[in-house]
Enzyme design. Structure first.
Site, PDB file in Angstrom:
ATOM      1  N   GLU A 829       0.569  -1.273   0.063  1.00 62.61           N
ATOM      2  CA  GLU A 829       0.036   0.104  -0.014  1.00 62.61           C
ATOM      3  C   GLU A 829       0.778   1.215  -0.037  1.00 62.61           C
ATOM      4  OE1 GLU A 829      -2.512   1.880  -0.161  1.00 62.61           O
ATOM      5  OE2 GLU A 829      -4.401   0.518   0.086  1.00 62.61           O
ATOM      6  N   ARG A 912      -7.138   1.441  13.453  1.00 59.02           N
ATOM      7  CA  ARG A 912      -5.850   1.569  12.844  1.00 59.02           C
ATOM      8  C   ARG A 912      -5.613   2.679  12.025  1.00 59.02           C
ATOM      9  NH1 ARG A 912      -4.245  -0.298   8.142  1.00 59.02           N
ATOM     10  NH2 ARG A 912      -5.673  -2.126   7.139  1.00 59.02           N
ATOM     11  N   ASN A 914      -4.779   3.845   8.160  1.00 60.37           N
ATOM     12  CA  ASN A 914      -4.873   3.278   7.028  1.00 60.37           C
ATOM     13  C   ASN A 914      -3.928   4.246   6.014  1.00 60.37           C
ATOM     14  OD1 ASN A 914      -5.182   1.189   5.368  1.00 60.37           O
ATOM     15  ND2 ASN A 914      -6.885   1.971   4.436  1.00 60.37           N
ATOM     16  N   GLU A 932     -17.106   3.717  12.699  1.00 60.79           N
ATOM     17  CA  GLU A 932     -17.666   4.823  11.954  1.00 60.79           C
ATOM     18  C   GLU A 932     -17.418   4.926  10.254  1.00 60.79           C
ATOM     19  OE1 GLU A 932     -17.366   4.964  16.107  1.00 60.79           O
ATOM     20  OE2 GLU A 932     -15.940   4.698  14.560  1.00 60.79           O
ATOM     21  N   ASN A 937      -9.576   4.951   2.837  1.00 59.86           N
ATOM     22  CA  ASN A 937      -8.856   4.729   1.660  1.00 59.86           C
ATOM     23  C   ASN A 937      -8.259   5.990   1.208  1.00 59.86           C
ATOM     24  OD1 ASN A 937      -7.251   2.343   1.104  1.00 59.86           O
ATOM     25  ND2 ASN A 937      -9.056   1.345   0.880  1.00 59.86           N
ATOM     26  N   ASP A 987      -9.816   1.738  -3.973  1.00 64.84           N
ATOM     27  CA  ASP A 987      -8.728   1.744  -2.931  1.00 64.84           C
ATOM     28  C   ASP A 987      -7.905   3.241  -3.074  1.00 64.84           C
ATOM     29  OD1 ASP A 987      -7.196   1.003  -1.062  1.00 64.84           O
ATOM     30  OD2 ASP A 987      -6.829  -1.051  -1.729  1.00 64.84           O
TER      31      ASP A 987
END
Length: 1079
Positions: A829, A912, A914, A932, A937, A987
């Site tokens: 990522e 966490r 991202n 929530e 992304n 994404d």
């Protein structure tokens, strides 16, 4: 009190201020017992010499123009005197060598003509600008033989006169030079040569000469010489050596050799005063100073370096003078002229004394003070006004201020007085403004003519006496050309509102100045005002030129119509030939209204081309074929004369076509006569007369393309599809086969259209396939030609399902994708291109690693994070910032140390960090994964930083927010792209240099351009996670992927899952934005 106002500039300053208006400066030189009050007025430099070295000069009253006859400094047989004329401001008007005889006296007439009186009695007359007018003689033999010893120019009720005394001691008078009648006066007993002194007197409309010869004084009239004795003259006074008569001939002053000055009336029956000047030498000049207000004249005497003023009170005032001067008596004072300046000795008007004297309580003085206090915003203004009102003297105060302004020379003083008068008027209800307005106008005129460039230093009294009309006449330079006058008017008037040059020109025309009127009209901006006046002046051709220049066709037609009515036909046509625009417009008019006149125009001009066109046009109006053919034959003849072979041949073809049409009409009844060649062929094809149509095609050499088009449309309209197919196979189509496809589709016959698609040339294949709605065929043709524009046209016609297929085709044919980093990441990522190091940064979220790969060396370095890592970005101060777990940490790559900077979602331990990115000013924005927000992304900004793009993957959309770069605030959320079915989940994303969004599609195996849909890049893995542009020129698209969640079968099918890929498009439409992701 005797005062003399002075503003004498030094010679050096005079040179610098020659063309500047000189201000008034009051300076008290000497104080004496109250006798009279005088002021002096400087109006500019006068560049002339005093009467020495044989120079002869004179001055003109009211308008002190100075002629000077200058003797050369070094006499030689060939040297000549120079006659020079100056304005009052010292500007040279004219200068020319004197070629006539010796001059005794110069003088001016009342009409500004210069009189040059010569020794031989000849009088030469010049105008103000040195042009010779005429001459006459003051006597014949006697005057020529004895010569003129002395002459004087005087003004009488009859006009300008001349008096001379000859060497034979005889006087001759001419009381009016315009009606010349010479009178020779009686002899003077015992006179030898010229008298000691003499003057010309005008009494009871009779002109006399008063002279002094030794101790005796005589009066000469027409018939006698009479001895006289001034009454009351002291016996010890002595002989009269100088005498002067006043401006109005009312008073006489006599100066004796013992220094006594006697004054009295010119009829010598009374005495005003007798003053002992203590001067034994006679004065250089003695001039009367008229005092209109006090009615007490004074005499001004001048010696070297001394000026003396003597009044009827038997007292004198003496003023030292630095330069030699000339005194000129005028209506209301004495002008004192030196080599550097002018002054005017004049009685101070009573109203000015009342206002400006110390501690004055005159109404005008109080009003002036009230206005000064009002300008200071002081309450004293009200006190002064009340004092004036209590005396009921406000009207008188206004009158005094207005009158005093008229007598003042300083413009600032004028303004102060007039503003005070205007201030006072505000408190009067029945005050007439006429005096105020007229004074303002008069001062504007006076201030203008007092300028050195004009050189007319008039007083207000002189101006009123002269009248405005006379002043205008004197200001008009008669030697100027009409063009110079018109230019001067333009400079003065400019673009003043409400002033029309055409009105000025009309006045000039009424005065007989036609050429001046024409020059003035050149400055008139409105052609509609120019032309009527020019027509009135019978300047028709000039009017036509002006009308053409205006571009107003209506105006041109007006002038042309006028000329047509005023001129004979031949002259009218010749005039139009000189004006092509007017001729063209008239021809247009004749085409609509007067056809025969148009023909005559062409004939007169020998314009064979236009005459032939006329015959052709006329032929269309004829019903009978024979008449049409006759006119067309005339046209052929004229075209041949014009050497226009093409037009002649075309006209002959027209005649041939008419004959063919008549024949076909007779044989087939087709009704073809008068149709064009193309319309004739269309009609024949529509009637099924193909052989006749083909015959015309051959006979008239119709281009193949035109004939094929005509037959194609005709067969399609008649739905003769078999005939159409045979026609297409008859030979190779000169218009191609796309035309066949389009004509068939236009007739709603897709079946027939498909027959011709295979014959279409490659460049038109896509268009042909699209015409029959064959998208796959169109896509194949576009891919084969690798033409992006054609591919875009195909995509624009596709539905969503069709687009997926075609996108795949486009991608596989135009994009090269390769695995460049064998990372085998669980969840690769957050790719970021580090420009300074030319390296690619990315993270393995689940693998808990940060990777850095160098394309140059193909080496990869890694740092373990001990927790999930969502993103990494470079830091300006060195190192990196990463999102590890719920903490934002600083990473030191060399030591692999991490320092916590901040922690997020402290109350949400299951969340966490991202994806995360940095805006253009270094602000970090990062998202977390939790309840929530499903999966926060892709993040990025528009080029102008005003829009923030954001992806929540499970919503299958790309959203946009308004973004405030200063505060980082977000607002106005909306959807900018929603994923189509089959594209996967959105994404990570990036923005290219054109502002287009590129989105990695998780489980879609692709990266799409979400903004344009012009390009889809397919990858050999399904779980594409994020992307960024990089490389030296940012033309490489790096794409990360994930391997987590694949079963054994999927791993075998996707062996490169978890790698990082680089996509290179053969002809990239865009490139990425240079790296801005630094904190």
């Amino acid at each position: 009190m005797l005062t003399l106002s002075s503003n004498i500039d030094s010679k050096s300053n005079q040179k610098q201020q020659k063309h500047q208006k000189l201000s008034l400066c009051r300076k008290t030189l000497e104080t004496h017992p109250p006798c009279c009050t005088l002021i002096g007025w400087l109006r500019g430099k006068l560049s002339t010499k005093l009467p020495d070295c044989g120079n002869i000069h004179t001055f003109n009253s009211f308008t002190p123009t100075t002629p000077l006859l200058r003797e050369p400094h070094r006499r030689s047989p060939s040297s000549r005197p120079q006659l020079e004329i100056y304005s009052a401001s010292g500007v040279s008007i004219v200068s020319f060598p004197w070629k006539s005889g010796p001059v005794v006296q110069l003088g001016w007439t009342v009409s500004d003509e210069l009189l040059c009186i010569q020794e031989d009695g000849s009088v030469l007359i010049y105008d103000l600008f040195g042009s010779f007018k005429r001459h006459f003689s003051m006597g014949q033999d006697e005057v020529v033989q004895s010569q003129v010893l002395e002459a004087k120019v005087f003004h009488s009720p009859y006009g300008t006169g001349i008096a001379i005394v000859t060497g034979s001691s005889r006087f001759t008078l001419a009381t009016n030079i315009d009606d010349l009648k010479l009178r020779r006066l009686p002899e003077v007993p015992g006179l030898q040569g010229k008298p000691s002194c003499w003057v010309v007197l005008t009494q009871d409309r009779q002109t006399k000469v008063l002279l002094s010869s030794g101790p005796e004084i005589y009066i000469l009239d027409n018939t006698s010489c009479t001895a006289v004795c001034p009454p009351g003259l002291s016996p010890q006074a002595g002989s009269v050596v100088h005498m002067s008569v006043s401006f109005s001939y009312k008073y006489l002053a006599l100066f004796t050799d013992t220094g006594h000055l006697w004054t009295g009336p010119s009829h010598l029956q009374d005495k005003l005063s007798e003053v002992d000047t203590k001067k034994s030498t006679p004065p250089k000049q003695m001039v009367w100073c008229r005092r209109p207000k006090s009615q007490q004249p004074s005499v001004v005497l001048m010696w070297d370096r001394l000026l003396m003023v003597a009044g009827v009170c038997n007292d004198t005032i003496q003023f030292p003078i630095e330069d030699l001067c000339i005194l000129v008596g005028e209506l209301d004072g004495v002008r004192i002229i030196s080599s550097t300046n002018q002054e005017l000795l004049q009685e101070v008007p009573l109203v000015c004394q009342d206002i400006f004297k110390i501690a004055s309580m005159a109404p005008g003085a109080l009003l002036l003070e009230a206005h000064r206090e009002y300008e200071k915003l002081s309450q004293k203004a009200d006190e002064y006004l009340r004092e004036i009102k209590e005396q009921s003297m406000l009207g008188e105060a206004v009158r005094q201020c207005v009158e005093a302004a008229g007598h003042e020379y300083d413009t600032n003083t004028q303004k102060s007085l007039l503003r005070a008068a205007s201030f006072g008027k505000c408190f009067l209800t029945d005050f007439s403004p006429d005096h105020f307005v007229s004074t303002c106008r008069e001062l504007r005129v006076l201030n203008a003519v007092r300028e050195s460039s004009v050189g007319l230093p008039l007083t207000h009294t002189q101006f009123k006496q002269m009248t405005l009309q006379v002043l205008i006449d004197r200001c008009s330079r008669k030697d100027l050309s009409d063009e110079a006058i018109a230019r001067a008017v333009c400079v003065k008037v400019g673009d003043s509102p409400g002033v029309s040059y055409s009105h000025i020109a009309a006045k000039a025309y009424e005065c007989g100045r036609t050429e001046l009127a024409i020059k003035l009209l050149d400055f008139e901006a409105r052609s509609g005002e120019q032309v009527p006046l020019l027509l009135k002046m019978k300047r028709s051709q000039l009017a036509l030129s002006k009308a053409v220049e205006s571009g107003d066709t209506d105006l041109v037609y007006t002038v042309v119509t006028y000329l047509k009515n005023e001129m004979n036909r031949g002259d009218f046509f010749m005039t139009l030939r000189n004006q092509p625009v007017a001729l063209s417009l008239y021809r247009q008019f004749c085409k609509l209204q007067e056809q025969e006149t148009l023909k005559d125009l062409y004939n007169q001009d020998d314009d064979h081309q236009e005459l032939a066109n006329y015959y052709v046009t006329a032929s269309y109006r004829e019903k009978r074929l024979e008449s049409r053919l006759s006119l067309l034959q005339s046209a052929v003849d004229e075209y041949n004369k014009a050497k226009n072979e093409f037009a002649a041949k075309a006209t002959e073809d027209e005649m041939r076509l008419l004959r063919v049409q008549r024949k076909l009409d007779d044989e087939k009844g087709a009704g073809l006569l008068g149709l064009s060649l193309q319309a004739t062929m269309e009609a024949l094809l529509a009637l099924g007369l193909h052989k006749q149509a083909e015959q015309l095609y051959r006979d008239f050499r119709v281009p193949d393309k035109r004939y094929w088009w005509l037959k194609l449309k005709s067969l399609a309209e008649k739905e003769e599809w078999e005939e159409l197919e045979k026609f297409s196979k008859s030979k190779k189509s000169p218009i191609g086969y796309l035309a066949f496809v389009e004509v068939c589709i236009k007739s709603n016959n897709k079946y027939e259209a498909k027959k011709y698609v295979s014959k279409v040339i490659p460049e038109q294949k896509v268009k042909a396939h699209l015409a029959i709605s064959d998208l796959e065929g169109a896509a194949d043709a576009a891919i084969e030609r690798k033409n992006e524009a054609e591919m875009g046209a195909v995509l624009s016609r596709c539905s969503a399902s069709d687009r997926l297929l075609i996108d795949r085709q486009v991608t596989m044919s135009s994009v090269k994708v390769e695995s460049v980093v064998k990372a085998s990441a669980l969840v690769g990522e957050g790719p970021v291109w580090e420009e300074s190091e030319q390296t690619l940064l990315f993270v393995d979220i689940i693998g808990q690693k940060i990777h850095r790969w160098s394309p140059a060396t193909n080496q990869m370095e890694s740092v373990e994070t001990a927790d999930t890592v969502g993103f990494v970005v470079p830091r300006r101060s060195g190192g990196y910032v990463a999102g590890v777990g719920r903490s934002i940490v600083a990473v030191d790559w060399s030591t692999e140390m991490m320092t916590s900077l901040a922690e997020v979602d402290v109350d949400k331990p299951n969340n966490r960090l991202n994806d995360g990115k940095v805006d253009s000013i270094g602000r970090l924005l990062a998202g977390t994964m939790g309840k929530e927000v499903d999966i926060s992304n892709g993040l990025d900004w528009s080029l102008d930083q005003r829009t923030f793009f954001y992806i929540d993957s499970l919503f299958s959309s790309v959203d946009a927010f308004d973004y405030d770069l200063n505060t980082g605030r977000l607002g106005n959320r909306r959807v900018v792209y929603r994923m189509e079915e089959g594209e996967g989940l959105p994404d990570g994303m990036t923005v290219d240099a054109e502002g287009h969004l590129w989105v990695a599609c998780y489980n879609g195996g692709r990266v799409i351009s979400a903004s344009t849909l012009l390009l889809t890049i397919s990858l050999p893995v399904m779980k594409t996670t994020s992307c960024c542009f990089g490389g030296p020129d940012y033309s490489d698209l790096y794409v990360t992927s994930a391997s987590l969640g694949l079963d054994q079968s999927e791993r075998r099918q996707q062996p490169l899952a978890g790698d990082t890929f680089r996509a290179r498009v053969e002809h990239p439409p865009t490139s990425g934005i240079r790296n801005r992701q630094q904190m």
